[in-house]
Write a protein that holds these residues in place. Structure first.
Motif, mmCIF file in Angstrom:
data_model
loop_
_atom_site.group_PDB
_atom_site.id
_atom_site.type_symbol
_atom_site.label_atom_id
_atom_site.label_comp_id
_atom_site.label_asym_id
_atom_site.label_seq_id
_atom_site.Cartn_x
_atom_site.Cartn_y
_atom_site.Cartn_z
ATOM 1 N N GLY A 182 48.172 37.227 80.504
ATOM 2 C CA GLY A 182 49.035 37.524 80.274
ATOM 3 C C GLY A 182 49.569 38.806 79.784
ATOM 4 N N ARG A 183 49.483 39.183 79.403
ATOM 5 C CA ARG A 183 49.485 40.855 79.229
ATOM 6 C C ARG A 183 47.782 41.128 79.664
ATOM 7 N N GLN A 184 46.709 40.517 78.581
ATOM 8 C CA GLN A 184 45.628 40.449 78.419
ATOM 9 C C GLN A 184 44.519 40.811 80.020
ATOM 10 N N ALA A 185 45.211 40.193 81.476
ATOM 11 C CA ALA A 185 44.641 40.490 82.970
ATOM 12 C C ALA A 185 44.212 41.751 83.028
ATOM 13 N N GLY A 186 44.373 42.570 82.351
ATOM 14 C CA GLY A 186 44.386 44.004 83.244
ATOM 15 C C GLY A 186 43.322 44.351 81.702
ATOM 16 N N ASN A 187 43.540 44.151 81.197
ATOM 17 C CA ASN A 187 42.208 44.393 80.100
ATOM 18 C C ASN A 187 41.328 45.264 79.838
ATOM 19 N N ILE A 188 41.230 46.215 80.519
ATOM 20 C CA ILE A 188 39.318 46.436 80.376
ATOM 21 C C ILE A 188 38.169 45.448 79.257
ATOM 22 N N LEU A 189 37.192 44.856 79.637
ATOM 23 C CA LEU A 189 35.878 44.454 79.156
ATOM 24 C C LEU A 189 35.274 44.940 78.880
ATOM 25 N N VAL A 190 34.709 45.375 77.808
ATOM 26 C CA VAL A 190 33.178 46.241 77.345
ATOM 27 C C VAL A 190 32.536 45.024 76.179
ATOM 28 N N VAL A 228 42.687 50.882 88.339
ATOM 29 C CA VAL A 228 42.688 52.316 89.989
ATOM 30 C C VAL A 228 41.250 51.851 90.522
ATOM 31 N N LYS A 229 41.384 52.322 91.673
ATOM 32 C CA LYS A 229 40.856 52.535 92.610
ATOM 33 C C LYS A 229 40.486 53.758 92.798
ATOM 34 N N ARG A 230 39.343 54.902 92.769
ATOM 35 C CA ARG A 230 40.039 56.215 92.324
ATOM 36 C C ARG A 230 40.148 57.402 93.552
ATOM 37 N N GLY A 289 50.886 49.800 93.376
ATOM 38 C CA GLY A 289 49.777 48.648 93.432
ATOM 39 C C GLY A 289 48.505 48.517 91.414
ATOM 40 N N ALA A 290 48.585 49.583 91.234
ATOM 41 C CA ALA A 290 47.472 49.489 90.192
ATOM 42 C C ALA A 290 47.867 48.379 88.920
ATOM 43 N N THR A 291 46.495 48.414 88.870
ATOM 44 C CA THR A 291 46.957 46.870 87.570
ATOM 45 C C THR A 291 47.249 47.884 86.462
ATOM 46 N N LYS A 292 48.201 46.891 86.114
ATOM 47 C CA LYS A 292 48.418 47.848 84.743
ATOM 48 C C LYS A 292 48.037 47.282 83.705
ATOM 49 N N LYS A 293 47.039 47.821 82.624
ATOM 50 C CA LYS A 293 46.511 47.778 81.707
ATOM 51 C C LYS A 293 47.052 47.735 80.411
#
Length: 411
Positions: A199-207, A102-104, A68-72
């Motif tokens: 959408g597809r950006q829901a799993g993006n990391i934000l910097v 992922v939760k490491r 169930g890892a979040t797709k980035k």
């Protein structure tokens, strides 16, 4: 303890699990000594596509997906001269369209368990006290298990040091070189709630740039997110505040992170770590190779930690596998391994240093990436930027093994 191993791997994190899993898959007898009991907490939760080929080689992609890892699918930034967030998508150039958040604790435990299933012998709560040498050659290790004072010696033709921040070989040789200009401190915590990109950006990391540092926000599939602030240690000291107070202040002053958090609730005690970036000036000695954080760690700006660990470990495994068959090539293959590793690291470090200037135009970051990984200009500059931050720039002769991938023992 029987000394009937081909390879001893020190550490069961992503580097150790990768090296041990691949070597076991190729029919080698592998012993893994991990000082902690898994699952255990670790930071470094945002993966990049450079990890995917190694996960595929391990046969672990389906395990990550089913966990169930979040797709980035990409990276979102509030950085440079653009007043609003901008994003890049990995599938603009990368063969695999996404990586993972992922939760490491879960991810690392999954990899270590997979290494066991591939045939590696894994001993947890095994603290390696020292490397054993005969002359200049490493021939094994001395370790103890749990709280026992009993010391066990085990020998093998080769040792892979994946001991992480412990840096066993680098400390033994006294070759740790800190990057003083990247001597930062990070403070982070976890929130539940808030909003996500659509959408597809829901799993993006934000910097998000917050001079003289930056904030990250990593979304997870359970509705929580990791939020942290990275800045020079001197910046923290100058505020007169505690690191958690600095983190909350920077969140309150932020533009995009604050907006996305909204009414989210902080659900964990903040954590802190410092002195991030270093490189070992020597990464091998006769009988031993270092990989992952034991060899180097570069500032986390582009989430390269796990990628560097897994790609380095894959190359280390190939090198050691070849050395077991052709020990007379020891110096040749160790030299090739170290050169490929160092070339790869120099690209990452150079770009991180350039990118830390947040005043540039976005196109300047793209053009700098092109200069580093694509001087022939085979791709568009934006594509070169994606290739670089994704960790997939093997189109250049870096981080490549001097030997081919072995055929699995079961084939």
């Amino acid at each position: 303890m029987q000394n009937g191993y081909d390879v001893i791997v020190i550490g069961g994190g992503p580097a150790g699990s990768t090296a041990s899993g691949l070597l076991a898959k190729w029919g080698r007898r592998v012993l893994v000594l991990e000082k902690e009991k898994f699952p255990r907490y670790h930071i470094g939760e945002s993966l990049v596509p450079g990890c995917v080929p190694v996960l595929q080689e391990l046969g672990a992609i389906d395990l990550i997906e089913s966990a169930g890892a979040t797709k980035k699918f990409g990276l979102s930034l509030l950085w440079g001269d653009e007043p609003t967030p901008w994003s890049v998508d990995f599938d603009e150039i990368c063969p695999h369209p996404y990586a993972y958040e992922v939760k490491r604790a879960e991810f690392d435990n999954l990899l270590l368990t997979h290494s066991r299933r591939l045939g590696a012998t894994v001993i947890e709560e095994a603290s390696v006290r020292e490397l054993l040498f005969e002359g200049e050659r490493c021939v094994g290790v001395r370790y103890s298990v749990g709280r026992s004072d009993d010391v066990v010696e085990v020998t093998a033709p080769y040792v892979i040091d994946a001991s992480g921040q412990t840096k066993l070989l680098a400390r033994h040789l006294d070759v740790v070189e800190w990057h003083e200009d990247l001597k930062n401190l990070a403070t982070w915590t976890y929130f539940q709630g808030g909003t996500r990109y659509e959408g597809r950006q829901a799993g993006n990391i934000l910097v998000e740039n917050r001079p003289p540092g930056w904030l990250w926000m990593i979304p997870f599939s359970d509705g929580t997110c990791s939020v942290g602030f990275v800045a020079p240690t001197t910046e923290y000291a100058a505020t007169g505040l505690t690191p958690p107070e600095v983190l909350r202040q920077r969140i309150a002053e932020s533009t995009e992170v604050q907006r996305l958090l909204g009414d989210a609730v902080e659900v964990a005690a903040p954590r802190t770590t410092k002195d991030w970036s270093y490189t070992a000036s020597r990464m091998t000695a006769p009988g031993v190779l270092t990989t992952g954080d034991a060899a180097a760690f570069i500032d986390p700006l582009f989430s390269t930690g796990v990628m560097l660990a897994m790609k380095g470990a894959s190359t280390a495994a190939r090198t050691v596998n070849a050395l077991l068959d052709a020990p007379e090539r020891d110096e040749e293959l160790r030299t090739a391994y170290e050169k490929s590793y160092r070339d790869f690291l120099e690209v990452v470090i150079s770009f991180v240093r350039f990118f830390y200037d947040p005043s540039k135009k976005v196109v300047e970051y793209f053009e700098r990436a092109r200069a580093l990984v694509d001087p022939a200009e085979a791709l568009a500059a934006r594509e070169d930027f994606i290739v670089l931050i994704s960790g997939l720039y093997d189109m250049a002769p870096v981080m490549q093994s001097a030997v081919d991938a072995p055929v699995p023992a079961s084939a």
